[in-house]
Design an enzyme around this catalytic site. Structure first.
Site, short mmCIF file in Angstrom:
data_model
loop_
_atom_site.label_atom_id
_atom_site.label_comp_id
_atom_site.label_asym_id
_atom_site.label_seq_id
_atom_site.Cartn_x
_atom_site.Cartn_y
_atom_site.Cartn_z
N GLY A 1 -17.17 -28.66 -3.36
CA GLY A 1 -15.73 -28.86 -3.16
C GLY A 1 -15.33 -29.14 -1.72
O GLY A 1 -14.18 -29.53 -1.46
N GLY B 1 -23.15 -23.22 -3.78
CA GLY B 1 -23.30 -24.59 -4.27
C GLY B 1 -21.97 -25.23 -4.61
O GLY B 1 -21.72 -26.40 -4.29
N GLU B 2 -21.10 -24.47 -5.27
CA GLU B 2 -19.79 -24.99 -5.64
C GLU B 2 -18.91 -25.17 -4.40
O GLU B 2 -18.08 -26.09 -4.35
CB GLU B 2 -19.11 -24.05 -6.65
CG GLU B 2 -19.75 -24.07 -8.03
CD GLU B 2 -21.12 -23.38 -8.04
OE1 GLU B 2 -22.02 -23.85 -8.75
OE2 GLU B 2 -21.29 -22.36 -7.31
N TYR B 3 -19.07 -24.30 -3.43
CA TYR B 3 -18.34 -24.46 -2.17
C TYR B 3 -18.71 -25.79 -1.51
O TYR B 3 -17.84 -26.56 -1.09
CB TYR B 3 -18.65 -23.30 -1.23
CG TYR B 3 -18.16 -23.51 0.19
CD1 TYR B 3 -16.85 -23.22 0.55
CD2 TYR B 3 -19.02 -24.02 1.17
CE1 TYR B 3 -16.41 -23.43 1.85
CE2 TYR B 3 -18.59 -24.23 2.46
CZ TYR B 3 -17.28 -23.94 2.80
OH TYR B 3 -16.85 -24.17 4.09
#
EC number: 2.4.99.12
Length: 414
Positions: free
Chosen positions: A66, A61-63
């Protein structure tokens, strides 16, 4: 000193717990084994003369959050090697071959020796952390070396350790960032309360990420064949509690002209087989679709990864899983960008975008079968309500784009 000692003991206990859990859990085992290989991979791929950037994400999710920033930096820093690190196997295993990075690794646990060895090899010119995965020892070592680091799409809550009396090591870690870009004003206020003032409220880069989906070809011929120009409900990242509601609705109430696509979060064969057995209507699996006339099936089960975002473009209504149980709500912005109404469970307190979409009128929260049937039934039967809710989601996404531009302007690459 005492708080730092407690943190270090906590890291050791975490290490022991991960090794113990790895004996019984395949996901934990992959993480433990992956971390053992990190330094070997880095030493083979990174030379002392290489210029590098380091991106760190907790998980997938964070990938995705970003990614718009990563893409811009990849384009700008053409001669640099990019190191991408993950903590979770769910991020690493899916994106270990991403073209965004030259090297993808698991981030070793947060100890002094690991931090020094990692940074000795990587020596990043710029480090970017995404959202919340703060590693105090690594960040303290970055600051000691006077190396640049920023945090993007940060979201803070008052009950987090950063803002408690015992949270000093984590607070110090935040001060290792030369700048923090937050999703909202409340996060900025919390940072200001601990005297951190190098903050910009940029919003959430996920809005830019999902908007970029509209610029690519989302055509999937097999989905178009299955849909057959009928009203289609797409259930993404589903868990058992949401699937049971879908199954009941499909078996007992669904009109014959409706189509359903279910993309389960869990891909284990026995789970897929159980889901298929419970459905009392013609059903086809992605893995077996070549043997079927897709237009004759009522339910399409997507037992593969990587297609859901494109599949949402065929939805008239979406259900997004995770918020009926304790697993955490999955990405609701991916369907919202296509201008469709969305149904979720009632456990969404930690997801400000979900609350905003509900308040805006394009998303609906349910907690039981009766509410699910009522909301879904209304969206199916009333085209005006369905389209209006979808338009509200589309407008909300457009209104909240622009975070990436602010980050890139700060970095002076626009």
């Amino acid at each position: 000193m005492i708080v730092g000692l407690i943190y270090n003991i906590g890291i050791q206990l975490t290490d022991a717990a991960l090794h113990g859990g790895a004996l019984m859990n395949d996901k934990l085992r992959k993480g433990v084994e992956g971390r053992k290989n990190t330094f070997n991979i880095l030493e083979k791929q990174i030379k002392p003369s290489d210029k590098t950037l380091w991106f760190h994400c907790a998980s997938l999710g964070e990938y995705e959050q970003g990614l718009p920033v990563f893409k811009a930096l990849r384009t700008h820093y053409k001669t640099h090697k990019i190191v991408l690190s993950f903590f979770s196997p769910s991020g690493y295993e899916i994106r270990k071959n991403t073209a965004i990075a030259d090297v993808v690794v698991y981030l070793p646990l947060d100890t002094k020796n690991n931090a020094k060895r990692f940074l000795d090899i990587v020596n990043p010119e710029l480090t970017i952390f995404v959202k919340y995965d703060i590693w105090p020892v690594f960040l303290k070592e970055l600051k000691k070396r006077k190396q640049r680091a920023i945090l993007i799409s940060a979201a803070f809550r008052e009950n987090q350790s950063f803002f408690k009396w015992y949270g000093k090591p984590l607070r110090e870690a935040l001060f290792a960032f030369e700048h923090i870009f937050t999703q909202n004003e409340s996060s900025k206020a919390l940072l200001n309360s601990i005297n951190y003032d190098k903050v910009t409220v940029s919003g959430d880069t996920r809005y830019d990420r999902v908007t970029s989906q509209l610029d690519i070809d989302n055509t999937l011929d097999f989905i178009a064949e299955f849909k057959d120009q009928k009203l289609c409900i797409i259930a993404g990242s589903t868990w058992s509690e949401g699937e049971s509601m879908l199954i009941n609705f499909i078996n007992e109430q669904a009109d014959k002209d409706l189509k359903f696509i279910i993309a389960p979060h869990q891909m284990k064969a026995e789970k897929i087989e159980q889901l298929q057995r419970q459905l009392q209507v013609p059903t086809v699996l992605f893995s077996e679709m070549e043997n079927h006339k897709l237009s004759e099936a009522k339910v399409f089960i997507v037992n593969t990864i990587g297609l859901l975002t494109k599949i949402y473009s065929y939805a008239d209504i979406a259900y997004v899983g995770g918020a009926l149980g304790s697993t955490g709500l999955h990405n609701t912005l991916e369907p919202a960008v296509f201008g469709i109404p969305i149904i979720i469970g009632n456990h969404f307190d930690k997801f400000p975008e979900a609350k905003a979409l509900i308040d805006h009128g394009g998303m609906f929260s349910i907690s039981n079968q009766k509410a699910f049937n009522e909301i879904l039934g209304k969206l199916i039967s009333n085209k005006d309500i369905r389209l209006e809710a979808g338009h509200k989601n589309e407008a909300f996404i457009k209104k909240n784009t622009g975070a990436v531009v602010q980050v890139l302007n700060y970095l002076r690459i626009l």
